[in-house]
Design a protein around this motif. Structure first.
Motif, mmCIF file in Angstrom:
data_model
loop_
_atom_site.group_PDB
_atom_site.id
_atom_site.type_symbol
_atom_site.label_atom_id
_atom_site.label_comp_id
_atom_site.label_asym_id
_atom_site.label_seq_id
_atom_site.Cartn_x
_atom_site.Cartn_y
_atom_site.Cartn_z
ATOM 1 N N LEU A 126 0.808 -1.225 0.000
ATOM 2 C CA LEU A 126 0.000 0.000 0.000
ATOM 3 C C LEU A 126 0.838 1.269 0.000
ATOM 4 O O LEU A 126 0.465 2.261 -0.614
ATOM 5 N N ASN A 127 1.957 1.253 0.704
ATOM 6 C CA ASN A 127 2.751 2.472 0.892
ATOM 7 C C ASN A 127 4.176 2.294 0.397
ATOM 8 O O ASN A 127 4.714 1.192 0.393
ATOM 9 N N ASP A 128 4.789 3.419 0.022
ATOM 10 C CA ASP A 128 6.183 3.418 -0.418
ATOM 11 C C ASP A 128 7.135 3.432 0.771
ATOM 12 O O ASP A 128 8.238 2.911 0.693
ATOM 13 N N LEU A 129 6.712 4.067 1.845
ATOM 14 C CA LEU A 129 7.494 4.132 3.082
ATOM 15 C C LEU A 129 6.580 3.705 4.217
ATOM 16 O O LEU A 129 5.490 4.252 4.375
ATOM 17 N N ILE A 130 7.027 2.720 4.984
ATOM 18 C CA ILE A 130 6.236 2.185 6.086
ATOM 19 C C ILE A 130 6.935 2.525 7.395
ATOM 20 O O ILE A 130 8.108 2.203 7.578
ATOM 21 N N ILE A 131 6.198 3.177 8.271
ATOM 22 C CA ILE A 131 6.715 3.510 9.598
ATOM 23 C C ILE A 131 6.103 2.515 10.581
ATOM 24 O O ILE A 131 4.887 2.486 10.747
#
Length: 188
Positions: free
Chosen positions: A156-161
């Motif tokens: 879903l995301n390019d960067l996952i925190i």
């Protein structure tokens, strides 16, 4: 006799709801398979935020994040999603619910479609719940770079925190750190 009719009607409604969710998930997978990620050094000037009102109700924290990223207030757009019906939601102006989505991921709300078509420099998806409509919002967004919390579907995301939803300051600091590393923060 009336009881059986109501039970059958409820059962049919639940079956249709399941089929609708399955069609949306299929659409999500199609969009994710077509997604091309291109991380550029373009500075963050516009910011879109999607959050789950059932999990978070502190809008001010998103203004703080926007300021931290040096995004002008008029370049910030925040929308909320809730599983509840709109009539019961009075604490948030721009809030959407499952009724705003149709079969195969069709968005029924013009305002929501406008948000999704906006080419934000960064989109923040701030939710933990595994809700199909929230995932659809993230996937359908035309944002160039997508940041979110750890989800079941990491595509879903390019960067996952990887942090807890309640630890917003940690999330904010990590977003700032990684966007600085990627040279996406304006130097003013």
């Amino acid at each position: 006799m009336r009881f059986c009719y109501l039970c059958a009607k409820y059962k049919d409604k639940m079956i249709l709801k399941g089929f609708k969710e399955k069609s949306i998930k299929k659409h999500i997978n199609k969009l994710l398979s077509e997604r091309y990620v291109n991380v550029s050094a373009k500075k963050v000037e516009s910011l879109g935020i999607i959050f789950n009102l059932d999990e978070v109700d502190n809008f001010e924290q998103f203004n703080v994040l926007s300021s931290c990223l040096k995004v002008m207030p008029n370049r910030l757009k925040v929308i909320a999603f809730s599983s509840n019906k709109k009539e019961t939601l009075k604490s948030w102006d721009v809030c959407f619910n499952p009724d705003d989505f149709g079969w195969n991921g069709v968005v029924k709300s013009g305002e929501l479609q406008t948000f999704l078509n906006t080419k934000f420099d960064v989109l923040i998806s701030y939710y933990e719940a595994d809700i199909t409509e929230l995932k659809l919002l993230t996937v359908k967004s035309k944002a160039e770079f997508k940041i979110g919390l750890l989800q079941i579907d990491e595509r879903l995301n390019d960067l996952i925190i990887k942090t807890n939803l309640k630890e917003f300051n940690v999330f904010k600091d990590e977003v700032f750190k990684y966007l600085t590393i990627l040279k996406k923060i304006k130097n003013e």
